[in-house]
Design an enzyme around this catalytic site. Sequence first.
Site, PDB file in Angstrom:
ATOM      1  N   SER A 238     -23.148 -45.943  39.765  1.00 54.69           N
ATOM      2  CA  SER A 238     -23.059 -47.407  39.818  1.00 54.69           C
ATOM      3  C   SER A 238     -22.442 -47.792  41.165  1.00 54.69           C
ATOM      4  O   SER A 238     -22.950 -47.389  42.199  1.00 54.69           O
ATOM      5  CB  SER A 238     -22.249 -47.930  38.623  1.00 54.69           C
TER       6      SER A 238
ATOM      7  N   HIS B  14     -27.229 -48.224  38.814  1.00 56.66           N
ATOM      8  CA  HIS B  14     -27.153 -49.645  38.461  1.00 56.66           C
ATOM      9  C   HIS B  14     -27.499 -50.462  39.703  1.00 56.66           C
ATOM     10  O   HIS B  14     -26.745 -50.448  40.679  1.00 56.66           O
ATOM     11  CB  HIS B  14     -25.747 -50.020  37.975  1.00 56.66           C
TER      12      HIS B  14
ATOM     13  N   ASP C 242     -20.384 -46.422  31.507  1.00 58.39           N
ATOM     14  CA  ASP C 242     -21.761 -46.030  31.217  1.00 58.39           C
ATOM     15  C   ASP C 242     -21.996 -44.579  31.637  1.00 58.39           C
ATOM     16  O   ASP C 242     -21.641 -44.189  32.744  1.00 58.39           O
ATOM     17  CB  ASP C 242     -22.735 -46.961  31.950  1.00 58.39           C
TER      18      ASP C 242
END
Length: 344
Positions: free
Chosen positions: A165, A191, A288
Amino acid sequence: MSKKIKVLVVDDSPVFRALLSEIINSDPQLEVIGAAEDPYQAREMIKALKPDVLTLDIEMPKMNGVQFLKNLMRLHPLPVVMISTLTQHGADATLMALELGAVDYFPKPSVANTADMLGYRSLVNEKIRMAAQAQVGANQSMSPAVASSSAVSTSQYQLIAIGASTGGTEAVKHLLSALPASMPPIVITQHISAMFSGPFASRLDASCALSVSELTQGEVALKTNHAYVAPGDKHLMVFRRGGQLYAHLDDSPAVNRHKPSVDVMFGSVAESLKGKAIGVILTGMGKDGAQGMLQMKQQGAITVAQDEQSCVVYGMPRAAVECGAAMHIKPLNKLPQFLCDLLS
């Protein structure tokens, strides 16, 4: 009461400066200490006001945001969050800014992304709060040496899955560009906005011995020496049919507020490859990927997390370490050779 995070807003539009200042000041942890209309004014305000975080528009007269960022990172590095338009040009400029050391980005408000204005506010403020804790330049100082590998084709590991991310666009690039061309298939969930995932894959392809592409169609047979990037608006899932591995795109709802989600990808890898895969979790905020990585470990896969020192944001790797999902913890510059040693 803890000290507020001091933010300097840099944007040539007075309307947007006012809107963004109002959004940031609505967060009790944040405070706008100044607003500059161009990089020259910003330079003086940085010296005088010493902000903790800068929000920086990419498109400005006199000097664009990317050029200003380049100068800033050389002379006075501090956490910068870019403000981007969701266009092809905006994507290229934003990826260049992330390469130069910007921590993150958020889109300019539009009818599409401000229909949910509360969601937009919380996105902006979360990114600014997180940027204040980021290790600026962590990626820059960690360029790995090119790894060497032998006998990849006979390795028991048939796939590498990478999740990332914030700070990940550069971490993934550093990792992939140091890998040799002979690798098992690699799948990547980063992401990123849908408009940005294609240009991100193209930049990776240009800097790597591997062939890198964005996954755009519903179902693709995975090939060795190739890496596949999830598009910015769909989950990437891996499955096996006969002896062949495939990736397919899944349009189900966001998981952990993310689509694509690293947990979804890792979970599918755990199910379809059991112990014949390697999972890697890189820099990023949030959690995540931690649960999906735990599933991979429980199925016998090898799992590795980036270490805190080399992360721009030690969020996702921390979550993976804390829940016991990560078997190994490695600095970014040691990861390429570590993977090659596993494959050999």
